[in-house]
Design an enzyme around this catalytic site. Sequence first.
Site: not given
Length: 277
Positions: A45-46, A84, A113, A181
Amino acid sequence: MRRTTIADFQKMKDEGRRIAMLTAYDYASALIAEQAGVPVILVGDSLGMVMQGQDTTLPVCVDDMIYHARMVMRGSHKALVVVDLPFLSYATEQDAVDAARRVMQEGGGQALKLEGGREIAPIVRRLTEMGVPVMGHLGLTPQAQHQIGLRAQAKQVEAARKLLDDARALEEAGAFGIVLEVIPAELGELVSRSLTIPTIGIGAGAGCDGQVQVWHDVLGLFEGKSPRHAHRFAEVGEQMVGALSHYVRQVEEGSFPTQAQSISMKPDVLEALKMKG
Ligand code: KIV
C-alpha cells in the site's frame, strides 16, 4: 513454469536461503522484477505514496489494491505475489473476509499482508482457516503512523518483548511470514531465530530471513534523501530525466523523428494523391 508457493517460501528459510522481496505496482515493474529473479513481489500500500502521490498509505482503498494487483499478476508468472490489505479494511473479522475475497478474486494475489500484532491474531486465524495465506507486519506499521509516528520501534525492553510476543501470536495464528520494519537489528535477528516462519526485514538488520525494499527506493526514482533503511542500487530516475530531456530537445530542434522512425508512400501513390488534390 509455476509460481513460487508458500511452501517454497518456507523451504527457503529451512534451507538457509535468504529471501529477496520487492514491491511492484504494475505490469511493467512486475515484468522487470521477474527478469531480475525476484521470487516474492509485494503489491504494497506504499503505492499510495509512490504511485498516487499521497502523503501516507491511509487513503489507499481495496479497489486501488485490486487495480494494482491485477497488473502485477499479468506481468509476473513465477513470483509469489503478496498484496497489502489497506487501512481499516480488516477492522473486524467479517471486514477482513470481505476484503480478502475481493482482493484475491478480483486482484488475483496469492497471499495478503496485514499490519498488527496479537490484537489481529483472531483475524489472521480466520483468514488462514479460510485458505488465505497471511503475512504479518510488525514494528513501524505505516497504517498506524498517526499513533506511533514514522520512527524506529521496539528500542526499549518492554516494547521489544511486546514485539516478540506479537510475532509469536501471529505465527501461532497461522501467518506464513512476517515483515519487520525499522526495529533494531539485534531484535530482528532474535525474532527470526525464535520463529519457524520466515521474517522479512526492512530496516531490521541482516539477521532476518529475507529483505523487502520499495521499487522506487532501490532504483533511485525520486530525488532527495532516501529513508535510512533503503539503498539506491541505481540512479534510474536521473537516467530517465536525461533520456526524456534528450527526447524533448530533439523534437524541438527537429532531429527526431528521422527516416528510421518514418514510413514512406510509394512515389506513384504520392503522385496520384497530388493530382487528385
Ligand atoms: O507497503 C509497502 O510497500 C510495505 C513494505 C514497505 C514492507 O509494506
